[in-house]
Design a protein around this motif. Structure first.
Motif, short mmCIF file in Angstrom:
data_model
loop_
_atom_site.label_atom_id
_atom_site.label_comp_id
_atom_site.label_asym_id
_atom_site.label_seq_id
_atom_site.Cartn_x
_atom_site.Cartn_y
_atom_site.Cartn_z
N GLN A 20 0.81 -1.19 0.00
CA GLN A 20 0.00 0.00 0.00
C GLN A 20 0.86 1.26 0.00
O GLN A 20 2.07 1.21 0.21
N PHE A 21 0.21 2.41 -0.20
CA PHE A 21 0.96 3.65 -0.40
C PHE A 21 1.69 4.10 0.86
O PHE A 21 2.82 4.57 0.79
N PHE A 22 1.06 4.00 2.02
CA PHE A 22 1.68 4.50 3.25
C PHE A 22 2.96 3.73 3.56
O PHE A 22 2.97 2.51 3.59
N GLY A 23 4.04 4.48 3.82
CA GLY A 23 5.29 3.86 4.20
C GLY A 23 5.53 4.02 5.69
O GLY A 23 4.63 4.27 6.48
N ASN A 24 6.78 3.88 6.10
CA ASN A 24 7.12 4.07 7.51
C ASN A 24 7.00 5.53 7.92
O ASN A 24 6.73 5.83 9.08
N LYS A 25 7.19 6.45 6.97
CA LYS A 25 7.07 7.87 7.24
C LYS A 25 6.39 8.54 6.06
O LYS A 25 6.76 8.31 4.91
N SER A 26 5.40 9.37 6.35
CA SER A 26 4.71 10.13 5.31
C SER A 26 4.40 11.52 5.85
O SER A 26 4.20 11.71 7.04
N VAL A 27 4.36 12.51 4.95
CA VAL A 27 4.01 13.87 5.30
C VAL A 27 2.87 14.34 4.41
O VAL A 27 2.85 14.06 3.20
N GLY A 28 1.90 15.03 5.02
CA GLY A 28 0.76 15.51 4.25
C GLY A 28 0.44 16.97 4.54
O GLY A 28 0.71 17.47 5.63
N VAL A 29 -0.13 17.63 3.54
CA VAL A 29 -0.62 19.00 3.67
C VAL A 29 -2.06 19.02 3.18
O VAL A 29 -2.33 18.56 2.06
N TYR A 30 -2.99 19.55 3.99
CA TYR A 30 -4.41 19.45 3.68
C TYR A 30 -5.14 20.77 3.90
O TYR A 30 -4.76 21.57 4.75
N GLN A 31 -6.20 20.93 3.13
CA GLN A 31 -7.16 22.01 3.36
C GLN A 31 -8.43 21.38 3.90
O GLN A 31 -8.99 20.47 3.26
N GLY A 32 -8.88 21.84 5.06
CA GLY A 32 -10.06 21.26 5.68
C GLY A 32 -11.23 22.22 5.67
O GLY A 32 -11.08 23.42 5.87
N LEU A 33 -12.43 21.68 5.43
CA LEU A 33 -13.68 22.43 5.50
C LEU A 33 -14.48 21.90 6.68
O LEU A 33 -14.73 20.70 6.79
N ILE A 34 -14.89 22.79 7.58
CA ILE A 34 -15.57 22.41 8.82
C ILE A 34 -17.03 22.85 8.73
O ILE A 34 -17.33 24.03 8.54
N LEU A 35 -17.95 21.89 8.88
CA LEU A 35 -19.38 22.15 8.73
C LEU A 35 -20.11 21.86 10.04
O LEU A 35 -20.08 20.74 10.54
N PHE A 36 -20.78 22.87 10.58
CA PHE A 36 -21.60 22.71 11.78
C PHE A 36 -23.09 22.63 11.47
O PHE A 36 -23.89 22.32 12.34
N ASN A 37 -23.47 22.94 10.24
CA ASN A 37 -24.88 23.17 9.93
C ASN A 37 -25.59 21.98 9.30
O ASN A 37 -26.68 22.12 8.77
N GLU A 38 -24.99 20.81 9.34
CA GLU A 38 -25.65 19.63 8.79
C GLU A 38 -26.81 19.21 9.69
O GLU A 38 -26.65 19.14 10.92
N PRO A 39 -27.99 18.91 9.14
CA PRO A 39 -29.16 18.56 9.97
C PRO A 39 -28.91 17.37 10.89
O PRO A 39 -29.43 17.31 12.01
N ASN A 42 -27.69 18.18 14.54
CA ASN A 42 -28.65 18.70 15.53
C ASN A 42 -28.02 19.76 16.43
O ASN A 42 -28.22 19.79 17.64
N ASN A 43 -27.25 20.66 15.82
CA ASN A 43 -26.64 21.77 16.57
C ASN A 43 -27.63 22.93 16.64
O ASN A 43 -27.62 23.84 15.82
N ARG A 44 -28.49 22.93 17.61
CA ARG A 44 -29.57 23.90 17.65
C ARG A 44 -29.12 25.31 17.99
O ARG A 44 -29.86 26.27 17.76
N ASN A 46 -26.63 26.90 16.65
CA ASN A 46 -25.88 27.54 15.57
C ASN A 46 -26.48 28.89 15.24
O ASN A 46 -27.70 29.05 15.16
N SER A 47 -25.64 29.88 15.00
CA SER A 47 -26.13 31.21 14.64
C SER A 47 -26.06 31.48 13.14
O SER A 47 -26.64 32.44 12.67
N ASN A 48 -25.34 30.67 12.39
CA ASN A 48 -25.26 30.88 10.95
C ASN A 48 -24.83 29.59 10.25
O ASN A 48 -24.57 28.58 10.91
N ASN A 49 -24.79 29.64 8.95
CA ASN A 49 -24.46 28.46 8.15
C ASN A 49 -23.12 28.58 7.45
O ASN A 49 -22.88 27.90 6.45
N LYS A 50 -22.25 29.41 7.95
CA LYS A 50 -20.96 29.59 7.29
C LYS A 50 -20.07 28.36 7.46
O LYS A 50 -20.18 27.63 8.44
N THR A 51 -19.20 28.16 6.49
CA THR A 51 -18.25 27.05 6.53
C THR A 51 -16.91 27.55 7.07
O THR A 51 -16.33 28.50 6.53
N SER A 52 -16.43 26.93 8.13
CA SER A 52 -15.11 27.26 8.67
C SER A 52 -14.05 26.49 7.89
O SER A 52 -14.34 25.53 7.18
#
Length: 203
Positions: A20-39, A42-44, A46-52
């Motif tokens: 498989q691809f993963f070796g003994n050592k790997s380094v990654g760089v990622y962009q993450g999208l954080i969503l609180f507003n998914e039904p 049940n985050n009652r 929440n004040s808005n629907n913005k994506t962090s």
């Protein structure tokens, strides 16, 4: 006959895991999208629907050179655009993250074919971990703790594009450990580099 089939199956799974691809050592760089507003969350409060969002860099190291289990740790910086109802919808908070996780690497989906190295392979994985986020004074101003911890569980996969390079996607469900116990989904997109380079490449 069944005995030989079982041996072939075990051999095939082992070969896939070791290839498989993963070796003994790997380094990654990622962009993450954080969503609180998914039904489903049940985050009652929440004040808005913005994506962090968050940008993370991490390192994956195998446990005792195992192809099945690794530890993953790293740092991140992001912008928390979706605070709870104690804040105005335009307010946000820059935050810094330290993260740690245990990963289980599954056999790759490309098959144990010794003559198929030119085929892009997909390596799935599962993970469970812990994030520690430090927010700015926006939260301290309302009497809340700036330190925000959350447990995360999820998985994803890497599409191998080259011998040492791949694209990664991951999805985690995160349970925040603070007064409002809000949960969120985080989608991560990024690149990962396998550092198990041959000696002739290392300088």
């Amino acid at each position: 006959m069944r005995k030989y089939l079982l041996i072939a199956l075990i051999t095939g799974i082992t070969t896939q895991a070791n290839a498989q691809f993963f070796g003994n050592k790997s380094v990654g760089v990622y962009q993450g999208l954080i969503l609180f507003n998914e039904p489903i969350l049940n985050n009652r409060n929440n004040s808005n629907n913005k994506t962090s969002w968050i940008t993370e860099i991490d390192k994956t190291r195998s446990i005792n050179e195992s192809r099945y289990f690794s530890i993953n740790y790293g740092l991140g910086i992001g912008n928390y655009k979706n605070p709870d109802n104690r804040f105005e919808t335009y307010q946000s908070s820059t935050f810094y993250r330290a993260k740690f996780a245990l990963m289980m690497h599954l056999p790759y989906a490309g098959g144990a074919c010794s003559h198929c190295s030119h085929i892009n392979l997909f390596t799935p994985f599962l993970s469970v971990g812990y994030n520690l986020d430090l927010l700015n004074n926006t939260f301290k101003a309302v009497g809340n703790n700036r330190v925000n911890a959350n447990l995360r569980i999820g998985g994803g996969g890497v599409v191998k594009l080259g011998q040492y390079f791949g694209l990664m996607y991951g999805l985690t469900l995160n349970q925040r450990i603070n007064v409002d116990y809000r949960t969120f989904f985080q989608h991560n997109f990024g690149v990962i580099v396998n550092l198990d380079l041959p000696e002739s490449v290392i300088w």
